[in-house]
Write a protein that holds these residues in place. Structure first.
Motif, short mmCIF file in Angstrom:
data_model
loop_
_atom_site.label_atom_id
_atom_site.label_comp_id
_atom_site.label_asym_id
_atom_site.label_seq_id
_atom_site.Cartn_x
_atom_site.Cartn_y
_atom_site.Cartn_z
N LEU A 93 -4.74 -5.53 0.36
CA LEU A 93 -5.24 -4.68 -0.74
C LEU A 93 -6.37 -5.39 -1.47
CD1 LEU A 93 -1.80 -3.55 -2.22
CD2 LEU A 93 -3.34 -2.15 -0.84
N GLY A 120 0.79 -1.23 0.00
CA GLY A 120 0.00 0.00 0.00
C GLY A 120 0.82 1.27 0.00
N GLN A 179 -7.00 -1.96 -5.90
CA GLN A 179 -5.74 -1.42 -5.40
C GLN A 179 -4.55 -2.22 -5.93
OE1 GLN A 179 -6.80 -1.76 -1.27
NE2 GLN A 179 -7.33 0.42 -1.09
#
Length: 550
Positions: free
Chosen positions: A319, A306, A323
């Motif tokens: 995630l 992230g 993402q």
């Protein structure tokens, strides 16, 4: 008809692919040849960027998450249609790429010299693009063995033929700038991923659907694009007439202390310890670099997770699919950025080696790489994306520099008479590195993953093992001494060989034949723009993605 005419005359009319049809005529501009070489090398150089496919393919069945079968053997994995492939198993593609590249270059190098670069480039395109199409079928039917056979084996043969096809051609066209000429060709191979990685990521996102991760469709699209470019390159190759040299240019008399004054015969070179020490120097340097290239995209995603999209406390596993798609795009830029360093290193380090010597250049490679690999886990723990990316960029510059420097190292040791053939045999070190590097990186990752090691620490042990390999390379480089005089050829034997090799050229006149130094006329400018535009796009996309990393 004279005897010479009988020997040189083709049987019947030459075919469109034959060497005789590629001889340039008066008015040809030699600056049209480098972009032809780049058309091929920028396509096959995508072999360096294949890591962008690994994570999507690892969930080709599960789509949103891998459908894992932990107890599945590699043999079962080759044929399964119900379980996703492991990243380590797909990493064998790199082994196939570079093993087959070395074998193809060694086996068909002589054939290429006989048939000319056009036919070699044509066959290279058929193999590389045909391998992508067969690989697409393997992905569509979820048959790993077919992916290996298509993209890995058949594509690997295409890599070997495409890699060697422009080098000797460019040397013939640029006797006044040989280093620059070969650098242009090798630069293209190093830069292929810089275009291919972001292009593949764009295509996968375009083709992605609820029932497909978009990989097989991307293989087909890239195969078509690459085939067009490689065909243009192959059919734009030209060879200079026998005895050609730029008008007004005469070969300089060189007295370079870096070049051995003695020659070692091809049949004796492999009997010397120097050959095998340099073999290990290249193999260990390349093993470390090629392993990182093969896992560049997953490595950045798993280590930083992230952090790549402004979520510093979210690891890779936490995630969501959207993402992960975001960080995959950023990681594709990382693969491309490494390609940019790879390109620059081929010019920078080879040029530096002329100043500080080949042995000192390799000392620099090993010492710097040992330090950077050892520091990589620290950079990751610090969360410093800048230091991590810069460190691996420098490492990859020395990976590319190793390829550019080793021919000169061989010339220093064995003289220039057989250096090309000796270098061809030494490329088996690249093939071996294609096995060692990916195996070390991929399988240690799998072992660490199975042991429950957090994703951001998966590669720590790998970095220290690569350090140990590079220490071994440093020792090999230290042990390299001048070749024992007992292996030196007698001057009379060298003179006899040189006379024999020059006889064909000496049989005819020397001159420019209406082909001079050339320049950037309209036709050449358009051809350079044809390869320059996608290259500039690759640089822009690389730098754009690199900015997102930080």
């Amino acid at each position: 008809m004279t005897t010479a005419d009988t020997v040189l005359a083709p049987v019947g009319a030459p075919g469109f692919l034959d060497r005789e049809r590629t001889i340039a005529t008066a008015g040809f501009n030699r600056w049209l040849v480098p972009p032809a070489a780049l058309c091929i090398h920028l396509c096959i150089g995508m072999a360096y960027g294949f890591s962008v496919f690994w994570l999507p393919l690892s969930r080709a069945i599960g789509l949103t998450a891998p459908k894992a079968c932990p107890d599945m053997s590699l043999w079962q994995e080759l044929f399964t249609t119900s379980c996703d492939w492991k990243v380590a198993s797909m990493g064998w593609m790199y082994t196939l790429f570079f093993v087959l590249l070395g074998i193809a270059a060694a086996v068909w190098g002589g054939w290429l010299e006989r048939v000319g670069p056009r036919k070699a480039g044509f066959v290279s395109a058929l193999c590389w693009c045909g391998g992508l199409f067969l690989g697409a079928i393997g992905v569509y039917t979820h048959q790993l063995w077919l992916l290996w056979l298509g993209s890995g084996v058949i594509g690997g043969v295409g890599l070997g033929l495409g890699y060697i096809s422009p080098v000797s051609t460019l040397v013939k066209w640029f006797p006044d700038r040989r280093g620059m000429a070969t650098g242009m060709a090798i630069m293209g191979f190093g830069g292929g991923a810089m275009i291919g990685a972001p292009l593949a990521n764009l295509l996968m996102n375009y083709f992605k659907s609820p029932s497909s991760v978009g990989v097989w469709e991307t293989f087909v699209a890239m195969g078509v694009i690459y085939f067009v470019f490689m065909m243009i390159g192959a059919f734009r190759y030209r060879l200079p007439p026998s005895g050609w040299q730029p008008e007004g240019w005469t070969p300089p008399v060189k007295a370079n202390a870096m070049i051995s004054k003695n020659n070692v015969h091809l049949n004796d070179a492999h009997k010397t310890p120097q050959f095998w020490l340099i073999w290990w120097v290249l193999c260990l340097n390349v093993s470390a670099g090629i392993g990182v290239i093969g896992m560049a995209s997953p490595m950045l995603q798993e280590i930083f997770g992230g952090k790549l999209i402004g979520l510093p406390d979210v690891g890779f596993n936490a995630l969501d699919a959207g993402q992960k798609a975001q960080i995959a795009a950023i990681a594709a830029g990382f693969a491309g950025l490494l390609s940019l360093f790879n390109i620059g290193g081929r010019f920078f380090w080879a040029s530096l080696s002329d100043k500080i010597g080949r042995k000192n250049t390799y000392y620099t490679f090993f010492i710097l790489c040992i330090a950077l690999y050892a520091l990589a886990p620290t950079f990751a723990a610090m969360g410093s994306k800048l230091l991590f990316v810069l460190g691996f960029g420098i490492i990859l510059s020395m990976y590319g520099g190793g390829f550019a420097t080793v021919p000169a190292y061989l010339a220093d040791m064995f003289g220039t008479q057989f250096v090309g053939a000796i270098h061809g045999r030494l490329l088996t070190a690249w093939s071996t590195a294609g096995i060692i590097g990916p195996v070390v990186v991929n399988y240690i990752r799998e072992f660490q993953l199975a042991a429950g090691v957090p994703r951001d620490q998966l590669y720590n042990t790998t970095m220290y093992i690569l350090c140990a390999m590079l220490i071994a390379g440093l020792i090999c480089n230290y042990l390299i001494k001048p070749v024992d005089p007992k292996w030196h050829m007698k001057d009379a034997d060298v003179a006899k060989l040189q006379a024999a090799s020059a006889s064909a050229a000496a049989a005819g006149p020397h001159g420019s034949y209406g082909i001079g130094f050339g320049g950037l006329d309209a036709k050449a400018a358009l051809f350079w723009a044809f390869v320059g535009v996608p290259l500039a796009w690759g640089v822009w996309k690389t730098l754009e993605s690199a900015v997102k990393i930080f």
